[in-house]
Design a protein around this motif. Structure first.
Motif, PDB file in Angstrom:
ATOM      1  N   ARG A  10       0.838  -1.199   0.000  1.00  0.00           N
ATOM      2  CA  ARG A  10       0.000   0.000   0.000  1.00  0.00           C
ATOM      3  C   ARG A  10       0.872   1.248   0.000  1.00  0.00           C
ATOM      4  NH1 ARG A  10      -3.373  -0.182   5.127  1.00  0.00           N
ATOM      5  NH2 ARG A  10      -4.541  -1.778   4.000  1.00  0.00           N
ATOM      6  N   VAL A  11       0.510   2.202  -0.861  1.00  0.00           N
ATOM      7  CA  VAL A  11       1.257   3.451  -0.999  1.00  0.00           C
ATOM      8  C   VAL A  11       0.342   4.640  -0.730  1.00  0.00           C
ATOM      9  CG1 VAL A  11       2.493   4.972  -2.594  1.00  0.00           C
ATOM     10  CG2 VAL A  11       2.874   2.521  -2.687  1.00  0.00           C
ATOM     11  N   ALA A  12       0.790   5.559   0.114  1.00  0.00           N
ATOM     12  CA  ALA A  12       0.121   6.847   0.265  1.00  0.00           C
ATOM     13  C   ALA A  12       0.718   7.787  -0.780  1.00  0.00           C
ATOM     14  CB  ALA A  12       0.331   7.406   1.665  1.00  0.00           C
ATOM     15  N   ALA A  13      -0.093   8.193  -1.751  1.00  0.00           N
ATOM     16  CA  ALA A  13       0.385   9.015  -2.866  1.00  0.00           C
ATOM     17  C   ALA A  13      -0.100  10.451  -2.693  1.00  0.00           C
ATOM     18  CB  ALA A  13      -0.106   8.443  -4.192  1.00  0.00           C
ATOM     19  N   ILE A  31      -0.357   3.281 -12.960  1.00  0.00           N
ATOM     20  CA  ILE A  31       0.955   2.624 -12.990  1.00  0.00           C
ATOM     21  C   ILE A  31       1.145   1.726 -11.777  1.00  0.00           C
ATOM     22  CG2 ILE A  31       3.440   3.045 -12.733  1.00  0.00           C
ATOM     23  CD1 ILE A  31       3.130   5.392 -14.644  1.00  0.00           C
ATOM     24  N   LEU A  32       0.930   2.255 -10.584  1.00  0.00           N
ATOM     25  CA  LEU A  32       1.134   1.448  -9.384  1.00  0.00           C
ATOM     26  C   LEU A  32       0.093   0.337  -9.276  1.00  0.00           C
ATOM     27  CD1 LEU A  32       2.225   4.169  -6.803  1.00  0.00           C
ATOM     28  CD2 LEU A  32       3.619   2.327  -7.765  1.00  0.00           C
ATOM     29  N   ALA A 230       8.943   8.278 -11.769  1.00  0.00           N
ATOM     30  CA  ALA A 230       9.031   8.142 -10.315  1.00  0.00           C
ATOM     31  C   ALA A 230       8.075   7.072  -9.803  1.00  0.00           C
ATOM     32  CB  ALA A 230       8.731   9.484  -9.652  1.00  0.00           C
ATOM     33  N   SER A 231       6.904   6.950 -10.414  1.00  0.00           N
ATOM     34  CA  SER A 231       5.935   5.939  -9.981  1.00  0.00           C
ATOM     35  C   SER A 231       6.462   4.535 -10.220  1.00  0.00           C
ATOM     36  CB  SER A 231       4.609   6.139 -10.721  1.00  0.00           C
ATOM     37  OG  SER A 231       4.047   7.400 -10.422  1.00  0.00           O
ATOM     38  N   VAL A 232       7.096   4.311 -11.355  1.00  0.00           N
ATOM     39  CA  VAL A 232       7.672   2.986 -11.623  1.00  0.00           C
ATOM     40  C   VAL A 232       8.813   2.701 -10.646  1.00  0.00           C
ATOM     41  CG1 VAL A 232       8.808   1.509 -13.327  1.00  0.00           C
ATOM     42  CG2 VAL A 232       6.999   3.070 -14.050  1.00  0.00           C
ATOM     43  N   ASP A 279       0.679  -2.787 -19.781  1.00  0.00           N
ATOM     44  CA  ASP A 279       0.925  -4.218 -19.593  1.00  0.00           C
ATOM     45  C   ASP A 279       2.406  -4.562 -19.617  1.00  0.00           C
ATOM     46  OD1 ASP A 279       1.091  -3.558 -22.278  1.00  0.00           O
ATOM     47  OD2 ASP A 279       0.288  -5.461 -22.991  1.00  0.00           O
ATOM     48  N   THR A 280       3.240  -3.665 -20.152  1.00  0.00           N
ATOM     49  CA  THR A 280       4.681  -3.952 -20.200  1.00  0.00           C
ATOM     50  C   THR A 280       5.331  -3.832 -18.825  1.00  0.00           C
ATOM     51  OG1 THR A 280       5.316  -1.643 -20.665  1.00  0.00           O
ATOM     52  CG2 THR A 280       4.771  -3.036 -22.552  1.00  0.00           C
ATOM     53  N   LEU A 281       4.643  -3.225 -17.864  1.00  0.00           N
ATOM     54  CA  LEU A 281       5.237  -3.043 -16.537  1.00  0.00           C
ATOM     55  C   LEU A 281       5.510  -4.365 -15.838  1.00  0.00           C
ATOM     56  CD1 LEU A 281       3.177  -0.001 -15.236  1.00  0.00           C
ATOM     57  CD2 LEU A 281       5.657  -0.085 -15.556  1.00  0.00           C
TER      58      LEU A 281
END
Length: 293
Positions: A10-13, A31-32, A230-232, A279-281
């Motif tokens: 879990r990320v607080a964005a 992204i995430l 930055a998200s990746v 989908d490439t992520l």
């Protein structure tokens, strides 16, 4: 039996939300999420569009609402695997984020990533003040990872913007930025001598290693690429990638987005066509791009 453990990370964005034009939360969330990470948005502002190339946009400052959201999260006893901040609208918001980090980092090992959104091309963005630059340095000191572009690195270090800076000087800048607090420093948008390539340089203090990735420069300006990168990085580190793997994955994704977008004729201010390549992520990273320098 009810399991209290989180089934996914879990990320607080902490970013703004623009209704049109792919940037900040409209980039961060897909992204995430595609990297199987839950995003808990803490919006700093709501805009009708992002500010790059649009005029007469509406802007709703959510500084006071941020405090209400945080108060509720405290009552819920939430915890986060990462805290990730981007565009902040005022000095007051920077203070709020620092307090957020202090509170929500006490309970577990929380990764803190700060994208110090200050400017580009040697200039501050229109909404950024000198006071915010000063306070951003304090926020950087609370982070584990920072992802400034070359312009933002200059402002954080009080250095003159120069696209012809040598790699040796950049190494010293990376170390100086790390000395401010973050364990990992990643500088983006670094042109090479020929200006035909663009680079990402990184420093990892624990191993005292410098990493470098260079790609061909695509002559196109799409907003949201920094947010995407930055998200990746956040998702990759949370999913167990090493620093060079993370920057490799992030660079490859942004490059793929740019190439997918550049083939279509539409206003670049609308942002990259990340939906076509999300989908490439989760594809294997080739790990052919990075090098030690």
């Amino acid at each position: 039996m009810y399991l209290k453990e989180k089934p996914i990370k879990r990320v607080a964005a902490i970013h703004d939300l623009s209704g049109f034009g792919k940037a900040s939360l409209t980039v961060v969330i897909p992204i995430l999420s595609s990297m199987e990470i839950q995003v808990c948005p803490l919006p700093t502002a709501i805009l009708s569009t992002h500010t790059g190339g649009f005029e007469d946009y509406s802007f709703l400052d959510l500084t006071d609402n941020m405090k209400d959201i945080i108060s509720h999260w405290k009552k819920l006893d939430l915890s986060f695997d990462a805290i990730y901040s981007g565009f902040l609208g005022s000095e007051k918001q920077i203070d709020i984020v620092m307090e957020f980090i202090q509170y929500f980092s006490q309970k577990n090992e929380t990764l803190v990533v700060v994208d110090p959104v200050l400017g580009d091309d040697g200039r501050l963005y229109a909404t950024i003040t000198e006071g915010m630059v000063k306070d951003m340095k304090k926020l950087v000191s609370k982070s584990h990872v920072i992802t400034p572009n070359l312009t933002e690195a200059c402002f954080l270090l009080d250095e003159k913007y120069d696209q012809d800076i040598s790699e040796e000087m950049l190494k010293s800048w990376l170390k100086r930025l790390s000395d401010m607090g973050p364990e990992i420093v990643i500088i983006t948008s670094v042109p090479d001598e020929s200006k035909s390539k663009i680079g990402v340089l990184a420093y990892e203090r624990t191993n005292n290693r410098f990493w470098k990735i260079t790609n061909n420069y695509i002559k196109a300006l799409y907003p949201g690429t920094g947010d995407s990168f930055a998200s990746v990085i956040v998702g990759s580190l949370l999913n167990g990638d090493s620093v060079p793997m993370a920057i490799d994955r992030a660079t490859q994704f942004v490059s793929t987005c740019l190439k997918a977008s550049y083939g279509y004729k539409y206003p670049q201010r609308e942002g990259i066509l990340l939906e076509k390549v999300l989908d490439t992520l989760n594809a294997p990273t080739l790990l052919q791009s990075y090098e030690i320098f």
